[in-house]
Design a protein around this motif. Structure first.
Motif, mmCIF file in Angstrom:
data_model
loop_
_atom_site.group_PDB
_atom_site.id
_atom_site.type_symbol
_atom_site.label_atom_id
_atom_site.label_comp_id
_atom_site.label_asym_id
_atom_site.label_seq_id
_atom_site.Cartn_x
_atom_site.Cartn_y
_atom_site.Cartn_z
ATOM 1 N N ASP A 291 -44.644 79.631 -4.582
ATOM 2 C CA ASP A 291 -44.577 80.988 -4.050
ATOM 3 C C ASP A 291 -45.986 81.490 -3.718
ATOM 4 O O ASP A 291 -46.978 81.052 -4.318
ATOM 5 N N ARG A 292 -46.055 82.413 -2.787
ATOM 6 C CA ARG A 292 -47.336 83.006 -2.413
ATOM 7 C C ARG A 292 -47.940 83.729 -3.618
ATOM 8 O O ARG A 292 -47.261 84.539 -4.266
ATOM 9 N N VAL B 131 -44.789 73.083 -2.799
ATOM 10 C CA VAL B 131 -45.199 74.345 -2.163
ATOM 11 C C VAL B 131 -44.689 75.483 -3.047
ATOM 12 O O VAL B 131 -43.489 75.645 -3.243
ATOM 13 N N ALA C 166 -53.012 78.227 -2.244
ATOM 14 C CA ALA C 166 -53.353 78.926 -1.009
ATOM 15 C C ALA C 166 -52.313 79.996 -0.700
ATOM 16 O O ALA C 166 -51.237 80.044 -1.309
ATOM 17 N N ALA C 167 -52.626 80.840 0.274
ATOM 18 C CA ALA C 167 -51.716 81.925 0.652
ATOM 19 C C ALA C 167 -50.370 81.400 1.129
ATOM 20 O O ALA C 167 -49.345 82.068 0.983
ATOM 21 N N ASN C 168 -50.358 80.169 1.673
ATOM 22 C CA ASN C 168 -49.088 79.589 2.130
ATOM 23 C C ASN C 168 -48.378 78.786 1.042
ATOM 24 O O ASN C 168 -47.358 78.149 1.300
ATOM 25 N N GLY C 169 -48.919 78.802 -0.184
ATOM 26 C CA GLY C 169 -48.271 78.138 -1.313
ATOM 27 C C GLY C 169 -48.669 76.693 -1.535
ATOM 28 O O GLY C 169 -48.223 76.082 -2.504
ATOM 29 N N THR C 170 -49.512 76.132 -0.662
ATOM 30 C CA THR C 170 -49.939 74.745 -0.870
ATOM 31 C C THR C 170 -50.906 74.672 -2.049
ATOM 32 O O THR C 170 -51.652 75.616 -2.324
#
Length: 215
Positions: A198-199, A196, A165-169
């Motif tokens: 990197d973006r 988590v 995801a954009a938040n790294g999850t």
């Protein structure tokens, strides 16, 4: 089709940035021995293996710009072979041989080699930001897996697709291969989900497929 100018520009750019040299490959899927000969002709280096190792095995297609290491890992993906480094040479051995060696040494769970290959989506090798991101993902995941006592020094083979995801999850989109004890496979998936990253670069195709081998 890459033009000669584009190829030379890519090679020069990689060298100037201190990154591994990349080569242009056009090796179709074929019997493994023939594919290794074609690979060696491109990179100008020798691959060591027992002739019996190549019998009955087929390579994965390798088409595009890759470093020598990435191309070799692509070439043997889908087989039960892994790569050892010996005196500067790359040596192909069956994973089962490494497991047997560990068992004979009295350490069935001793870590002999940990390999994590990030298979970026087709065409991504022409996007340096995608390729660089794939290498960062590899480093972050490898650190997490080898640092966690549930997954370090374990025997397994895992291939799966992940979404970032954009938040790294991280989410696990698809599990295509899992060999090892149920506890270790479950722990691996938990470690991967908990990290988590990197973006990811905008527009990067997903899922990203990982092949992880612990022996």
């Amino acid at each position: 089709m890459l033009s000669r100018r584009t190829l030379l520009s890519s090679l020069a750019g990689a060298a100037a940035a201190g990154r591994p040299k990349v080569y242009l490959f056009n090796i179709p899927a074929q019997p493994l021995r023939a594919a290794l000969i074609a690979y060696a002709a491109v990179v100008g280096t020798q691959i060591l293996y027992d002739a019996r190792t190549a019998q009955g095995r087929r390579s994965h297609a390798v088409v595009g710009l890759f470093s020598a290491e990435t191309a070799l890992r692509l070439l043997i993906s889908g087989t039960d072979l892994t790569i050892l480094a010996s005196g500067g040479d790359s040596v192909l051995v069956p994973v089962s041989d490494l497991r047997n060696r560990a068992g004979e040494a009295g350490g069935g769970t001793t870590l002999v080699l940990d390999t994590l290959y990030v298979d970026v989506p087709p065409g991504s090798e022409q996007r340096r930001d995608y390729a660089d991101y794939g290498q960062r993902v590899r480093a972050q995941l490898l650190h997490a897996i080898t640092s966690d006592p549930r997954t370090a020094k374990r025997i397994y083979t895992l291939r799966l697709g992940i979404t970032i995801a954009a938040n790294g999850t991280v989410g696990i989109a698809r599990l295509t291969r899992a060999e090892g004890t149920a506890g270790v496979i479950d722990a691996l998936q938990r470690v991967i989900r908990d990290i988590v990253l990197d973006r990811p670069p905008a527009g990067m195709p997903q899922p990203i497929y990982l092949t992880i081998i612990g022996v």
